[in-house]
Design an enzyme around this catalytic site. Sequence first.
Site, PDB file in Angstrom:
ATOM      1  N   LEU A 185      74.745  21.111   3.337  1.00 36.67           N
ATOM      2  CA  LEU A 185      74.216  19.774   3.595  1.00 36.67           C
ATOM      3  C   LEU A 185      75.086  18.990   4.575  1.00 36.67           C
ATOM      4  O   LEU A 185      76.301  19.155   4.617  1.00 36.67           O
ATOM      5  CB  LEU A 185      74.106  19.014   2.264  1.00 36.67           C
ATOM      6  CG  LEU A 185      73.281  19.734   1.199  1.00 36.67           C
ATOM      7  CD1 LEU A 185      73.275  18.918  -0.086  1.00 36.67           C
ATOM      8  CD2 LEU A 185      71.853  19.991   1.672  1.00 36.67           C
ATOM      9  N   HIS A 240      70.697  15.553   5.908  1.00 41.40           N
ATOM     10  CA  HIS A 240      70.091  15.777   4.584  1.00 41.40           C
ATOM     11  C   HIS A 240      70.280  14.546   3.692  1.00 41.40           C
ATOM     12  O   HIS A 240      69.382  14.173   2.928  1.00 41.40           O
ATOM     13  CB  HIS A 240      70.751  16.972   3.881  1.00 41.40           C
ATOM     14  CG  HIS A 240      70.525  18.291   4.556  1.00 41.40           C
ATOM     15  ND1 HIS A 240      71.508  18.939   5.262  1.00 41.40           N
ATOM     16  CD2 HIS A 240      69.430  19.080   4.628  1.00 41.40           C
ATOM     17  CE1 HIS A 240      71.036  20.080   5.731  1.00 41.40           C
ATOM     18  NE2 HIS A 240      69.780  20.186   5.376  1.00 41.40           N
TER      19      HIS A 240
END
Length: 280
Positions: A33, A37
């Site tokens: 991530l 995100h």
Amino acid sequence: MLICRSVADCRAAIADVRAKGQIIGMVPTMGFLHEGHMRLVATAQDNADAVVVSIFVNPSQFGDASDLDAYPRNEARDLAMLKDAGVALVFMPDVETMYPAGDETIVETTRMANMLHGLVRPGHFRGVATVVTRLFNIVTPDVAAFGEKDYQQLQIIKRMVADLHMPLTIIGAPTVREADGLAMSSRNVRLSPQDRAAASVISRALTAAETAASGATVDDLHGLISDTISTEPRASLKGLDIVEAETLNAIDGPLQGPTAIMISVAFGDILLIDQRVVTP
Ligand code: PAF
């Protein structure tokens, strides 16, 4: 934050959330991530009471095994970021869970999957539509957030949700960029330092096109973008499509309405994509 790896555990956790009358938001991811995100998580949180993030590196959307193997992963870091962000539940299935032995069912948007980036990556959007449908069927979100960077993916998922009468709303969230304009992507860490520096040419080309959009023709923008990319010898333009923003249909002549510019550029064997929607 709950972590579920099986469908049964995930469904039980979702039932508890529903019992409280809460609206469920979802962010499907392949992990590793980054800020982009987390922006999707924040968007989902703005539109729901409890947010579920799935982390699953989906084999069916990768063209070759080496790309799949090279996909970066960092489960511990991902979970720490999601916990800090106040995510309610993380669903982390394995491949056998998402693709049970003997499975036969695929989901494909026939036109939209087989154009544009889909021509460069055959089968990619079939893999995306199939796994997203399966994830939606497990998590049953009321809303789900996807990034505008993957513009074709976003339009395909909106179309699929409408066509299959899936009871949820898809929200597109703006692309998060590095200081030099490069769209954030889990692939960026695989660029050499020289390629990473060179990659800012993509957003420069899109900005040049955006500035020139009013009164320009599709051919003008093609030329401007190709010329800008060719100023960077490390960059190889792989795909450039200028299409009607919602349907992704081809257009020509002067721009008439909202127009999506979709680009893919390779640096060595790393393919980066970006997009810009411009209104003349
Ligand atoms: O955008 C992604 O990360 C993936 O394509 C998605 C939507 C999680 C499906 O695997």
